[in-house]
Design a protein around this motif. Sequence first.
Motif, PDB file in Angstrom:
ATOM      1  N   CYS A 110       0.798  -1.217   0.000  1.00 15.14           N
ATOM      2  CA  CYS A 110       0.000   0.000   0.000  1.00 15.14           C
ATOM      3  C   CYS A 110       0.835   1.274   0.000  1.00 15.14           C
ATOM      4  O   CYS A 110       0.271   2.364  -0.053  1.00 15.14           O
ATOM      5  CB  CYS A 110      -0.946   0.014   1.202  1.00 15.14           C
ATOM      6  SG  CYS A 110      -0.111   0.037   2.803  1.00 15.14           S
ATOM      7  N   ILE A 111       2.156   1.175   0.064  1.00 12.77           N
ATOM      8  CA  ILE A 111       3.025   2.356   0.093  1.00 12.77           C
ATOM      9  C   ILE A 111       3.629   2.565  -1.281  1.00 12.77           C
ATOM     10  O   ILE A 111       4.158   1.620  -1.883  1.00 12.77           O
ATOM     11  CB  ILE A 111       4.125   2.207   1.161  1.00 12.77           C
ATOM     12  CG1 ILE A 111       3.500   2.045   2.551  1.00 12.77           C
ATOM     13  CG2 ILE A 111       5.063   3.405   1.139  1.00 12.77           C
ATOM     14  CD1 ILE A 111       4.518   1.862   3.654  1.00 12.77           C
ATOM     15  N   ARG A 112       3.550   3.791  -1.762  1.00 18.67           N
ATOM     16  CA  ARG A 112       4.154   4.176  -3.041  1.00 18.67           C
ATOM     17  C   ARG A 112       5.020   5.411  -2.825  1.00 18.67           C
ATOM     18  O   ARG A 112       4.635   6.337  -2.116  1.00 18.67           O
ATOM     19  CB  ARG A 112       3.080   4.481  -4.091  1.00 18.67           C
ATOM     20  CG  ARG A 112       2.299   3.253  -4.550  1.00 18.67           C
ATOM     21  CD  ARG A 112       3.188   2.317  -5.364  1.00 18.67           C
ATOM     22  NE  ARG A 112       2.441   1.151  -5.833  1.00 18.67           N
ATOM     23  CZ  ARG A 112       2.318   0.028  -5.160  1.00 18.67           C
ATOM     24  NH1 ARG A 112       2.889  -0.068  -3.956  1.00 18.67           N
ATOM     25  NH2 ARG A 112       1.638  -0.984  -5.639  1.00 18.67           N
ATOM     26  N   VAL A 125      12.239  13.245  -2.094  1.00 22.40           N
ATOM     27  CA  VAL A 125      10.982  12.504  -2.162  1.00 22.40           C
ATOM     28  C   VAL A 125       9.922  13.422  -2.754  1.00 22.40           C
ATOM     29  O   VAL A 125       9.557  14.433  -2.155  1.00 22.40           O
ATOM     30  CB  VAL A 125      10.551  11.997  -0.773  1.00 22.40           C
ATOM     31  CG1 VAL A 125       9.237  11.239  -0.859  1.00 22.40           C
ATOM     32  CG2 VAL A 125      11.638  11.121  -0.178  1.00 22.40           C
ATOM     33  N   MET A 126       9.439  13.065  -3.933  1.00 23.32           N
ATOM     34  CA  MET A 126       8.421  13.869  -4.597  1.00 23.32           C
ATOM     35  C   MET A 126       7.017  13.494  -4.109  1.00 23.32           C
ATOM     36  O   MET A 126       6.229  14.361  -3.754  1.00 23.32           O
ATOM     37  CB  MET A 126       8.510  13.677  -6.113  1.00 23.32           C
ATOM     38  CG  MET A 126       9.846  14.106  -6.694  1.00 23.32           C
ATOM     39  SD  MET A 126      10.103  15.874  -6.514  1.00 23.32           S
ATOM     40  CE  MET A 126       8.759  16.497  -7.517  1.00 23.32           C
ATOM     41  N   GLN A 127       6.711  12.221  -4.107  1.00 25.60           N
ATOM     42  CA  GLN A 127       5.397  11.748  -3.687  1.00 25.60           C
ATOM     43  C   GLN A 127       5.574  10.593  -2.702  1.00 25.60           C
ATOM     44  O   GLN A 127       6.425   9.731  -2.894  1.00 25.60           O
ATOM     45  CB  GLN A 127       4.567  11.284  -4.897  1.00 25.60           C
ATOM     46  CG  GLN A 127       4.187  12.387  -5.858  1.00 25.60           C
ATOM     47  CD  GLN A 127       3.174  13.341  -5.253  1.00 25.60           C
ATOM     48  OE1 GLN A 127       2.410  12.960  -4.358  1.00 25.60           O
ATOM     49  NE2 GLN A 127       3.154  14.570  -5.728  1.00 25.60           N
ATOM     50  N   TYR A 128       4.782  10.619  -1.666  1.00 29.94           N
ATOM     51  CA  TYR A 128       4.772   9.529  -0.692  1.00 29.94           C
ATOM     52  C   TYR A 128       3.317   9.280  -0.311  1.00 29.94           C
ATOM     53  O   TYR A 128       2.688  10.129   0.322  1.00 29.94           O
ATOM     54  CB  TYR A 128       5.591   9.881   0.551  1.00 29.94           C
ATOM     55  CG  TYR A 128       5.827   8.718   1.483  1.00 29.94           C
ATOM     56  CD1 TYR A 128       6.995   7.976   1.402  1.00 29.94           C
ATOM     57  CD2 TYR A 128       4.872   8.348   2.423  1.00 29.94           C
ATOM     58  CE1 TYR A 128       7.206   6.897   2.243  1.00 29.94           C
ATOM     59  CE2 TYR A 128       5.072   7.281   3.268  1.00 29.94           C
ATOM     60  CZ  TYR A 128       6.251   6.562   3.172  1.00 29.94           C
ATOM     61  OH  TYR A 128       6.458   5.486   4.002  1.00 29.94           O
ATOM     62  N   THR A 129       2.780   8.162  -0.723  1.00 29.40           N
ATOM     63  CA  THR A 129       1.374   7.881  -0.499  1.00 29.40           C
ATOM     64  C   THR A 129       1.211   6.541   0.215  1.00 29.40           C
ATOM     65  O   THR A 129       1.974   5.595  -0.013  1.00 29.40           O
ATOM     66  CB  THR A 129       0.595   7.831  -1.828  1.00 29.40           C
ATOM     67  OG1 THR A 129       1.149   6.797  -2.659  1.00 29.40           O
ATOM     68  CG2 THR A 129       0.681   9.157  -2.548  1.00 29.40           C
ATOM     69  N   ILE A 130       0.227   6.494   1.087  1.00 33.16           N
ATOM     70  CA  ILE A 130      -0.145   5.270   1.795  1.00 33.16           C
ATOM     71  C   ILE A 130      -1.639   5.063   1.591  1.00 33.16           C
ATOM     72  O   ILE A 130      -2.449   5.910   1.969  1.00 33.16           O
ATOM     73  CB  ILE A 130       0.166   5.347   3.296  1.00 33.16           C
ATOM     74  CG1 ILE A 130       1.649   5.579   3.527  1.00 33.16           C
ATOM     75  CG2 ILE A 130      -0.275   4.070   4.006  1.00 33.16           C
ATOM     76  CD1 ILE A 130       2.028   5.725   4.989  1.00 33.16           C
ATOM     77  N   ASN A 131      -1.980   3.966   0.982  1.00 34.70           N
ATOM     78  CA  ASN A 131      -3.390   3.640   0.768  1.00 34.70           C
ATOM     79  C   ASN A 131      -3.959   3.075   2.071  1.00 34.70           C
ATOM     80  O   ASN A 131      -3.763   1.907   2.390  1.00 34.70           O
ATOM     81  CB  ASN A 131      -3.533   2.631  -0.372  1.00 34.70           C
ATOM     82  CG  ASN A 131      -4.963   2.399  -0.778  1.00 34.70           C
ATOM     83  OD1 ASN A 131      -5.892   2.800  -0.079  1.00 34.70           O
ATOM     84  ND2 ASN A 131      -5.158   1.748  -1.914  1.00 34.70           N
TER      85      ASN A 131
END
Length: 206
Positions: A110-112, A125-131
């Motif tokens: 779930c981590i991108r 780090v440009m994008q850090y997303t957790i679903n």
Amino acid sequence: MELKEFKNRNISEDYVVVQEDNYPKTNWDAFKQVLARSIKGELFVGMKITFGIMYRSLFKGEMATVQYPKEKLPIGPRYRAVHKLLRLLESGEERCIGCGLCEKICISNCIRMETRIDENSRKEVMQYTINMGRCIFCGYCAEVCPELAIVHGGRYENASEQRAHFSLKEDILTSADGLGMQLEFDGYGSVSPDADKKIKKTPLSY
């Protein structure tokens, strides 16, 4: 015990059917039952309890109901819920160095993370997303992080009408204004006991 007796679940013969009162069969019987119970005082006893609680709530401030979300019950100090991305107290920069270990170890996938090399030849780090819809809150990402950049915080409200709201970096990143309220955790990379004496505006060492 034989097999036939074993399959018989109703093995006891001492069951007694308890019925306090006969159920009314007609509307007239139901009315008489309500009237009889009212005369006995059962109705007034319940009203006394209800009005007593109402009086204490309105005039004595003994409100038992928590007015959520304006009021929230305290949670334990070890409670771990929605993730938080921390910053460095010295410079205010993000602690995340873009190593990608949290993304690799995540068993829920779930981590991108999206990174790039900036003008100072440093990984950014440009994008850090957790679903959050997939996350099972196992804590592996916080365990493996070498910089204590990602931890589990105490925020537990993660309900939303859109799935896109479950993975915004801005929601879990500590704001620059709220840096003084950032909670620190023990471990490698954590703040030393005499950190207050050492805090100053310094560039990053990596």
